[in-house]
Design a protein around this motif. Sequence first.
Motif, mmCIF file in Angstrom:
data_model
loop_
_atom_site.group_PDB
_atom_site.id
_atom_site.type_symbol
_atom_site.label_atom_id
_atom_site.label_comp_id
_atom_site.label_asym_id
_atom_site.label_seq_id
_atom_site.Cartn_x
_atom_site.Cartn_y
_atom_site.Cartn_z
ATOM 1 N N LYS A 45 1.067 -1.537 -0.168
ATOM 2 C CA LYS A 45 -0.244 -0.028 0.049
ATOM 3 C C LYS A 45 0.888 1.224 0.323
ATOM 4 C CE LYS A 45 -4.025 -2.431 2.273
ATOM 5 N NZ LYS A 45 -4.836 -2.350 4.024
ATOM 6 N N VAL A 46 2.074 1.820 0.409
ATOM 7 C CA VAL A 46 2.909 1.637 0.144
ATOM 8 C C VAL A 46 4.560 2.116 -0.130
ATOM 9 C CG1 VAL A 46 3.964 3.240 1.758
ATOM 10 C CG2 VAL A 46 2.402 2.585 2.520
ATOM 11 N N PRO A 74 1.881 6.613 0.167
ATOM 12 C CA PRO A 74 0.612 5.471 -0.514
ATOM 13 C C PRO A 74 0.560 5.765 -1.965
ATOM 14 C CG PRO A 74 0.611 7.136 1.334
ATOM 15 C CD PRO A 74 1.734 7.719 1.065
ATOM 16 N N ASN A 76 -2.228 4.704 -3.804
ATOM 17 C CA ASN A 76 -3.438 5.155 -4.111
ATOM 18 C C ASN A 76 -3.577 6.349 -4.274
ATOM 19 O OD1 ASN A 76 -3.675 4.776 -1.140
ATOM 20 N ND2 ASN A 76 -5.530 3.743 -1.538
ATOM 21 N N ASN A 104 0.700 6.679 6.928
ATOM 22 C CA ASN A 104 0.945 6.085 5.347
ATOM 23 C C ASN A 104 -1.130 6.277 5.287
ATOM 24 O OD1 ASN A 104 4.008 5.380 6.018
ATOM 25 N ND2 ASN A 104 2.658 7.215 5.034
ATOM 26 N N ASP A 105 -1.107 4.962 6.732
ATOM 27 C CA ASP A 105 -2.527 4.193 6.621
ATOM 28 C C ASP A 105 -4.478 5.303 6.292
ATOM 29 O OD1 ASP A 105 -1.442 1.870 7.529
ATOM 30 O OD2 ASP A 105 -1.913 1.972 9.465
ATOM 31 N N ASN A 107 -3.649 7.419 4.012
ATOM 32 C CA ASN A 107 -3.774 7.883 2.933
ATOM 33 C C ASN A 107 -2.706 9.137 2.896
ATOM 34 O OD1 ASN A 107 -4.379 5.607 1.394
ATOM 35 N ND2 ASN A 107 -6.369 6.471 1.552
#
Length: 311
Positions: A45-46, A74, A76, A104-105, A107
Motif C-alpha cells: 500500500k506504500v 501511499p 493509491n 500512511n494508513d 493516505n
Amino acid sequence: MLSKLLFVRINQRSMIMCYRYKFMSIFFLTLVAPISFAENIVVPKVKYNYVSFSSISDKNELKTHTVAAKLSVPINVKRAPVIIIAHGSGGIDERGYKYSKSFNDANIATLEIDMWAARGLDGGLSRPKHVKETLPDIYGAVKYLTSRSDIDTDRIGFIGFSWGGVLAMLIANDTNVLSHNLTALIANYPVCWAYNKIPGYDFKEVKPNKSLLVISGGHDEYDDPQDCANLIDFLPQDSKLRTKHIHFDDATHAFELPRPSSSFFDPYAFKGKGGLVSISYNKKATDVSVTKAVSFMKDKIVNRSVISQRH
C-alpha cells in the motif's frame, strides 16, 4: 542368477514408479502452485524510498548538509499530502515509525529526516548547540518535496518530538518563505518553559496560514505541568484560535517510546537547572496521541480547515 534378475526387474519397476510419482507430483504442483501463490500475494500500500537532499541556509555562517530521509508514499493516491517527521535529541527511533505508519494508513505520505547523520553526530548531548541550526534541514525538505510530482505541495505538514517539537514551535512564527508551505504543525513535548526566555527561542504568534497542535505530559521533567498551557495563554487571541493543546496528566517526556523505563541527563531539564529526565512508556497516551495527530493532519492538510475556536 534368477534371484538377481528378479531383483533387478523389481528395482527397475520401483524406479519407474518412483519417477512416475515424481513427475505427477511436479505436474500437480505446477498447476496448483500459481493459484496458491497468487492467493498469498500481499499488494503493498506504500512505496518506500531512501532519499537525500541539501539543507538550505539563509545565513552564510551555517554550512549546508546532505540530509538523508525515508520517504513513504501511499500508492493509491495520485498526489499525496505529506508530513515531515523530525526526531528528538536521541535521533530516529520507534516514534517516527509509529506515527509514519498511521499517517500512511490514512493516505498521507511521510518524509522522516535524519538531522544527526548529516552532521556526524551521535544524538543525546552530541547535538547542535541551538535548535535553529537544524531549521535549514526543514527548508531543504520542503524544497525537495515541492520537486516531486507524487506530492501535493500545497498540503505539507510537520511533526516533531522534543528537539523536533521545538522546531515545530519555531516554524509556527517563522518568516522564511519555505516555512510558509508548512501549514499544519505538531509539537510533541517541546520544552515549553524555554520560549521567550532563552535567546533564539521565540514563540510570540502562530502565523495566519498555520495551525499548531501542542502535546504535553504532566510528568515531563523539562517543564512544570502547566507550562505549555501558560505559554499558549500568552499568545495573541488570533494565535490562540490557531492553536490546540492536548495534555496527558500521567505522561512523561517521550512517552511513546515502547521501552523499559529509563532516564537521561539534559542541561535544559527542570526549567534549565539540569538533571535526569525520566521516560516511561504510556500506551494509552500514545494511542490517543497518534489518533489525535492523524485526525489533526487530516483536518488541516487533507480537508484544509482552520482552527476556529479554542480547544
